[in-house]
Motif scaffolding. Structure first.
Motif, short mmCIF file in Angstrom:
data_model
loop_
_atom_site.label_atom_id
_atom_site.label_comp_id
_atom_site.label_asym_id
_atom_site.label_seq_id
_atom_site.Cartn_x
_atom_site.Cartn_y
_atom_site.Cartn_z
N LEU A 127 82.92 -0.29 8.20
CA LEU A 127 84.05 -0.33 7.27
C LEU A 127 83.51 -0.21 5.84
O LEU A 127 83.50 -1.17 5.07
CB LEU A 127 84.84 -1.63 7.47
N PHE A 128 83.08 0.99 5.48
CA PHE A 128 82.41 1.19 4.21
C PHE A 128 83.31 0.89 3.01
O PHE A 128 82.83 0.51 1.95
CB PHE A 128 81.89 2.62 4.11
N GLU A 129 84.61 1.06 3.19
CA GLU A 129 85.54 0.82 2.07
C GLU A 129 85.62 -0.66 1.70
O GLU A 129 86.10 -1.00 0.62
CB GLU A 129 86.94 1.34 2.42
N LEU A 130 85.15 -1.54 2.56
CA LEU A 130 85.16 -2.97 2.25
C LEU A 130 83.90 -3.39 1.48
O LEU A 130 83.87 -4.50 0.93
CB LEU A 130 85.24 -3.81 3.53
N PHE A 134 81.24 0.79 -2.22
CA PHE A 134 82.05 1.79 -1.52
C PHE A 134 82.00 3.15 -2.21
O PHE A 134 82.09 4.19 -1.55
CB PHE A 134 83.50 1.32 -1.38
N ASP A 135 81.84 3.17 -3.53
CA ASP A 135 81.74 4.46 -4.23
C ASP A 135 80.53 5.25 -3.76
O ASP A 135 80.59 6.49 -3.61
CB ASP A 135 81.65 4.23 -5.74
N TYR A 136 79.44 4.56 -3.52
CA TYR A 136 78.25 5.22 -3.01
C TYR A 136 78.54 5.85 -1.65
O TYR A 136 78.16 7.00 -1.39
CB TYR A 136 77.10 4.21 -2.89
N TRP A 137 79.23 5.12 -0.77
CA TRP A 137 79.50 5.64 0.57
C TRP A 137 80.47 6.80 0.53
O TRP A 137 80.37 7.73 1.35
CB TRP A 137 79.98 4.51 1.48
N ARG A 138 81.39 6.80 -0.43
CA ARG A 138 82.26 7.97 -0.58
C ARG A 138 81.44 9.20 -0.94
O ARG A 138 81.69 10.29 -0.41
CB ARG A 138 83.32 7.69 -1.65
N SER A 139 80.48 9.03 -1.82
CA SER A 139 79.65 10.17 -2.19
C SER A 139 78.78 10.62 -1.02
O SER A 139 78.55 11.82 -0.83
CB SER A 139 78.78 9.82 -3.41
N VAL A 140 78.29 9.67 -0.23
CA VAL A 140 77.51 10.03 0.95
C VAL A 140 78.33 10.88 1.90
O VAL A 140 77.85 11.89 2.45
CB VAL A 140 76.99 8.76 1.66
N ALA A 163 71.03 7.97 4.75
CA ALA A 163 71.84 7.01 4.01
C ALA A 163 72.02 5.71 4.78
O ALA A 163 71.96 4.62 4.20
CB ALA A 163 73.21 7.62 3.69
N MET A 164 72.21 5.81 6.09
CA MET A 164 72.42 4.61 6.90
C MET A 164 71.14 3.78 7.00
O MET A 164 71.18 2.55 7.01
CB MET A 164 72.89 5.00 8.30
N ASP A 165 69.98 4.46 7.07
CA ASP A 165 68.68 3.79 7.10
C ASP A 165 68.66 2.66 8.14
O ASP A 165 68.29 1.52 7.86
CB ASP A 165 68.33 3.24 5.72
N MET A 166 69.09 3.00 9.36
CA MET A 166 69.12 2.03 10.45
C MET A 166 67.90 2.21 11.34
O MET A 166 67.17 3.18 11.24
CB MET A 166 70.43 2.17 11.23
N GLY A 227 71.17 -6.44 6.96
CA GLY A 227 71.08 -5.56 5.82
C GLY A 227 71.54 -4.14 6.07
O GLY A 227 71.76 -3.38 5.11
N GLU A 228 71.70 -3.74 7.33
CA GLU A 228 72.18 -2.40 7.64
C GLU A 228 73.67 -2.31 7.34
O GLU A 228 74.40 -3.31 7.43
CB GLU A 228 71.86 -2.05 9.09
N PRO A 229 74.18 -1.12 6.99
CA PRO A 229 75.57 -1.01 6.53
C PRO A 229 76.62 -1.57 7.50
O PRO A 229 77.52 -2.30 7.06
CB PRO A 229 75.73 0.49 6.30
N PRO A 230 76.56 -1.29 8.83
CA PRO A 230 77.58 -1.86 9.70
C PRO A 230 77.49 -3.39 9.80
O PRO A 230 78.52 -4.06 9.95
CB PRO A 230 77.31 -1.19 11.05
N ASN A 231 76.28 -3.93 9.73
CA ASN A 231 76.11 -5.39 9.71
C ASN A 231 76.75 -5.97 8.46
O ASN A 231 77.50 -6.96 8.53
CB ASN A 231 74.61 -5.71 9.78
N ARG A 232 76.49 -5.35 7.32
CA ARG A 232 77.10 -5.80 6.07
C ARG A 232 78.62 -5.70 6.14
O ARG A 232 79.34 -6.59 5.64
CB ARG A 232 76.58 -4.97 4.90
N SER A 233 79.13 -4.64 6.75
CA SER A 233 80.58 -4.45 6.88
C SER A 233 81.21 -5.57 7.70
O SER A 233 82.28 -6.09 7.35
CB SER A 233 80.89 -3.10 7.52
N ALA A 234 80.56 -5.93 8.81
CA ALA A 234 81.09 -7.00 9.65
C ALA A 234 81.12 -8.33 8.91
O ALA A 234 82.09 -9.10 9.03
CB ALA A 234 80.26 -7.12 10.93
N ARG A 235 80.10 -8.59 8.14
CA ARG A 235 80.07 -9.83 7.37
C ARG A 235 81.15 -9.83 6.28
O ARG A 235 81.79 -10.86 6.02
CB ARG A 235 78.68 -10.04 6.77
N GLU A 236 81.36 -8.68 5.67
CA GLU A 236 82.43 -8.57 4.67
C GLU A 236 83.79 -8.75 5.33
O GLU A 236 84.69 -9.39 4.76
CB GLU A 236 82.34 -7.23 3.95
#
Length: 270
Positions: A127-130, A134-140, A163-166, A227-236
């Motif tokens: 959920l990159f918009e959370l 999020f602006d960075y992910w829109r550009s990605v 970008a995901m660097d997983m 620290g990975e984006p989906p992990n961060r999204s779940a915490r958010e």
């Protein structure tokens, strides 16, 4: 295991049913299909009626017409229809586990059909918009689309992966995919890049509806994917819903080590 097909508007869905007991629907993400959850489903089938399926446009769930960007509401409607086909009602709702984009679909299912769902375990939804960046992910996502246009799937996945660097499955052991499953995942890649990544990346769940609704939402993360984006999204997501975040073994694909993952999932659902 029983295999079935279900006609829905615009597609025919392939699904599998294992075990006995209350219904537990597993929703895969990305290029995966029902076979990706086979080992996990087998571990859970002693206590649940476990339902897995290929999402429309992937593998054995064929579209009636040409492919187009997925619609999250339509994906949730598919999950709802699969639940209905296996006998789920508002008197006996199902538990739902979703991984990655499957977790996004599970959240939309809970928002659209709260009477059909008891608990949603949303494992690392992207959920990159959370996210604060999020602006960075829109550009990605713009770069991913441009790379696909100019260089095809390989170029787009190169941009997306960088970008995901997983870290893949973070060393999670699992059963190697069958040749047939591997071939289906490879065939699903173009659909994923062209038609799934963009709409999932810009999706915002109905946070107010989920917060006020009756469905128990459990955001979940992998212990090895900090620290990975989906992990961060779940915490958010947990912070936005004021919901405790459950930590599961492994990383983003931790369900591949089915024994520990199933034990954690059963504990969370109980």
């Amino acid at each position: 295991m029983k295999t079935e097909k279900l006609d829905v508007p615009g597609a025919t869905l392939y699904y599998e049913v294992r075990g006995n007991g209350p219904v537990l629907l597993l929703i895969c993400g990305g290029i995966y299909d029902a076979e990706g959850f086979a080992a996990l489903a087998d571990r859970l089938a002693g206590e649940y009626t476990v339902v897995t399926y290929d999402r429309r446009g992937n593998s054995r769930s064929v579209l009636d017409g040409p492919p187009a960007e997925i619609i999250l509401e339509e994906q949730a409607d598919d999950a709802y229809r699969v639940l209905g086909a296996v006998g789920v009602t508002e008197d006996e709702p199902a538990d739902v586990f979703g991984n990655s984009s499957g977790a996004v679909i599970a959240l939309e299912l809970a928002a659209r059909y709260p009477g059909m769902v008891r608990t949603v375990v949303a494992h690392e939804p992207p959920l990159f918009e959370l996210l604060p960046d999020f602006d960075y992910w829109r550009s990605v996502m713009t770069e991913v689309s441009d790379a696909y246009r100019d260089g095809g799937v390989g170029a787009a996945m190169g941009v997306f992966g960088a970008a995901m660097d997983m870290h893949g499955n973070d060393g999670t052991p699992g059963t190697p995919p069958s040749p047939e499953f591997a071939a289906r995942m490879e065939a699903n890649m173009e659909f994923f890049v062209q038609y799934e990544i963009p709409p999932v990346a810009r999706f915002v769940p109905d946070l107010d509806g989920l917060r006020a609704g009756p469905v128990r939402i459990v955001p979940a993360v992998g212990a090895a994917s900090m620290g990975e984006p989906p992990n961060r999204s779940a915490r958010e997501l947990g912070a936005r819903l004021d919901a405790a975040v459950a930590e599961f073994p492994g990383g983003h694909g931790g369900f591949g080590d089915a024994g520990p993952f199933a034990a954690k999932l059963k504990a969370v659902l109980s």
